[in-house]
Design a protein around this motif. Structure first.
Motif, PDB file in Angstrom:
ATOM      1  N   ILE A   1       1.132   6.316  -7.064  1.00 48.80           N
ATOM      2  CA  ILE A   1       0.102   7.297  -7.439  1.00 48.80           C
ATOM      3  C   ILE A   1       0.714   8.699  -7.431  1.00 48.80           C
ATOM      4  CG2 ILE A   1      -2.133   8.303  -6.790  1.00 48.80           C
ATOM      5  CD1 ILE A   1      -2.844   5.685  -5.427  1.00 48.80           C
TER       6      ILE A   1
ATOM      7  N   LEU B   1       2.109   1.662  -3.374  1.00 46.22           N
ATOM      8  CA  LEU B   1       1.010   2.122  -4.238  1.00 46.22           C
ATOM      9  C   LEU B   1       0.821   3.629  -4.110  1.00 46.22           C
ATOM     10  CD1 LEU B   1      -1.459   1.170  -6.013  1.00 46.22           C
ATOM     11  CD2 LEU B   1      -2.779   1.220  -3.913  1.00 46.22           C
ATOM     12  N   LEU B   2       0.872   4.101  -2.857  1.00 47.53           N
ATOM     13  CA  LEU B   2       0.706   5.535  -2.613  1.00 47.53           C
ATOM     14  C   LEU B   2       1.818   6.326  -3.304  1.00 47.53           C
ATOM     15  CD1 LEU B   2      -1.406   6.991  -0.906  1.00 47.53           C
ATOM     16  CD2 LEU B   2       0.244   7.121   0.922  1.00 47.53           C
TER      17      LEU B   2
ATOM     18  N   LEU C   1       5.390   6.859   3.924  1.00 46.58           N
ATOM     19  CA  LEU C   1       3.999   7.310   4.050  1.00 46.58           C
ATOM     20  C   LEU C   1       3.913   8.827   4.179  1.00 46.58           C
ATOM     21  CD1 LEU C   1       0.993   6.694   4.495  1.00 46.58           C
ATOM     22  CD2 LEU C   1       1.485   6.385   6.892  1.00 46.58           C
TER      23      LEU C   1
ATOM     24  N   ILE D   1       2.103  11.767   1.799  1.00 46.85           N
ATOM     25  CA  ILE D   1       1.035  12.643   2.298  1.00 46.85           C
ATOM     26  C   ILE D   1       1.433  14.102   2.102  1.00 46.85           C
ATOM     27  CG2 ILE D   1      -0.217  13.387   4.361  1.00 46.85           C
ATOM     28  CD1 ILE D   1      -0.105  10.593   5.403  1.00 46.85           C
TER      29      ILE D   1
ATOM     30  N   LEU E   1       0.829  -1.214   0.000  1.00 44.27           N
ATOM     31  CA  LEU E   1       0.000   0.000   0.000  1.00 44.27           C
ATOM     32  C   LEU E   1       0.863   1.263   0.000  1.00 44.27           C
ATOM     33  CD1 LEU E   1      -2.865  -0.965   2.441  1.00 44.27           C
ATOM     34  CD2 LEU E   1      -3.127  -0.285   0.080  1.00 44.27           C
ATOM     35  N   GLN E   2       1.957   1.226   0.771  1.00 42.82           N
ATOM     36  CA  GLN E   2       2.848   2.391   0.786  1.00 42.82           C
ATOM     37  C   GLN E   2       3.462   2.600  -0.585  1.00 42.82           C
ATOM     38  OE1 GLN E   2       5.635   2.913   3.848  1.00 42.82           O
ATOM     39  NE2 GLN E   2       4.119   2.826   5.477  1.00 42.82           N
TER      40      GLN E   2
END
Lengths: 257, 63
Positions: free
Chosen positions: B22, B18-19, B49, B53, B15-16
């Motif tokens: 993106i 993926l972020l 992460l 952000i 997920l990290q």
């Protein structure tokens, strides 16, 4: 009503194009997964960081499933709220500064249409992010710690979501007449102030929306009966005031000052 | 570290990643960012992460 729907679709498209519909849910899922993982592997993490006094780790007891779920929702109250406020801050002020709000409002549309559509799009984003995050957290808690009652998780997440929605609505109100960073700052400040006031005087302020995070944890831990009517009602009124205020103020503050 | 179940930690890393991906796609598409683009590239690749952000909230002009 039809114009609200058209605007809502445009807002959702914009949330997708600005990647908010992708990255905010992913951040919420990561936050949800991290809480059970760090709780479960706390002894390993401490061991890996070294210098652990002997005997410290024997006393470590993994908290119960409901407690960890409450902690995971608490993560959304800090980090999640920050992310949501930052994602909301530009929604109305961006339109004012880029000049699109003038083009929208010369049409036979009320400012309320614009505000309701924006708010509904943000609510959708919040529900997707919080829903996926709570499911991810619940799945990890089931795998690592113990079983959860999913209906209480749903109830607790909804109560927490209402509190986050209050913060989002306040940021939306400020973004109708202030610059984006100021709007996010004031929205967060007001939310934090409300939460602080509630933690200092819990018995006086247990009817305010700030009581919602505590109630959410109580629902999860099944600590007796909880009175939800007051906080939910005041949260609803707060949200309505924010949306009404935003509709009034955006008409007056079309041009950035 | 034998007791750690990496099957449970892998989704977090995915997920990290993926972020960050993106973020990299949006960085490639966007014309201007707040601050130099190469800096955001480094932040996205090495910032985990928080880096992602910060890129999405501060770096993009049309947030």
């Amino acid at each position: 009503m039809k114009s609200v729907w058209v605007f809502y679709q445009k807002e959702m498209l914009e949330l997708l194009r600005s990647y908010k519909l992708l990255w905010i849910p992913v951040v919420f899922i990561i936050l949800g997964i991290m809480q059970p993982l760090t709780t479960y592997y706390m002894p390993e993490i401490l061991k890996a960081s070294g210098n652990v006094p002997p005997g410290l780790l024997e006393g470590y007891v993994i908290p119960g499933a409901a407690t960890v779920m409450a902690q995971a929702l608490g993560q959304y109250g800090s980090m999640g709220m920050l992310v949501l406020a930052l994602a909301t801050m530009n929604s109305l002020s961006g339109e004012r500064y880029s000049g699109t709000v003038e083009m929208v409002l010369v049409r036979p549309l009320t400012p309320a249409t614009l505000v309701i559509a924006k708010w509904a799009a943000l609510l959708t984003l919040l529900m997707i992010a919080l829903g996926l995050g709570a499911i991810a957290a619940g799945y990890y808690i089931e795998q690592l710690i113990g079983s959860l009652s999913w209906s209480t998780v749903l109830a607790a997440a909804s109560i927490y979501g209402l509190w986050l929605l209050c913060a989002v609505s306040m940021t939306l109100l400020f973004s109708a007449f202030l610059r984006a960073p100021v709007a996010a700052f004031l929205g967060l400040l007001l939310t934090a102030g409300l939460a602080l006031a509630h933690s200092l005087l819990p018995s006086w302020l247990d009817w305010t929306p700030a009581a919602l995070p505590d109630l959410s944890a109580q629902v999860l831990l099944q600590a007796g009966s909880v009175s939800l009517v007051g906080p939910c009602l005041s949260a609803g009124i707060l949200i309505l005031i924010c949306m009404g205020g935003a509709s009034l103020l955006i008409r007056r503050n079309i041009l950035p000052n | 570290m034998d007791s750690v179940n990496w099957g449970l930690i892998m989704p977090l890393l995915i997920l990290q990643a993926l972020l960050a991906i993106i973020g990299l796609i949006s960085l490639a598409k966007v014309e201007h960012t707040r601050g130099p683009k190469w800096l955001w590239l480094i932040i996205l690749i090495f910032g985990n992460l928080l880096g992602s952000i910060v890129y999405f909230t501060v770096g993009r002009k049309d947030i």
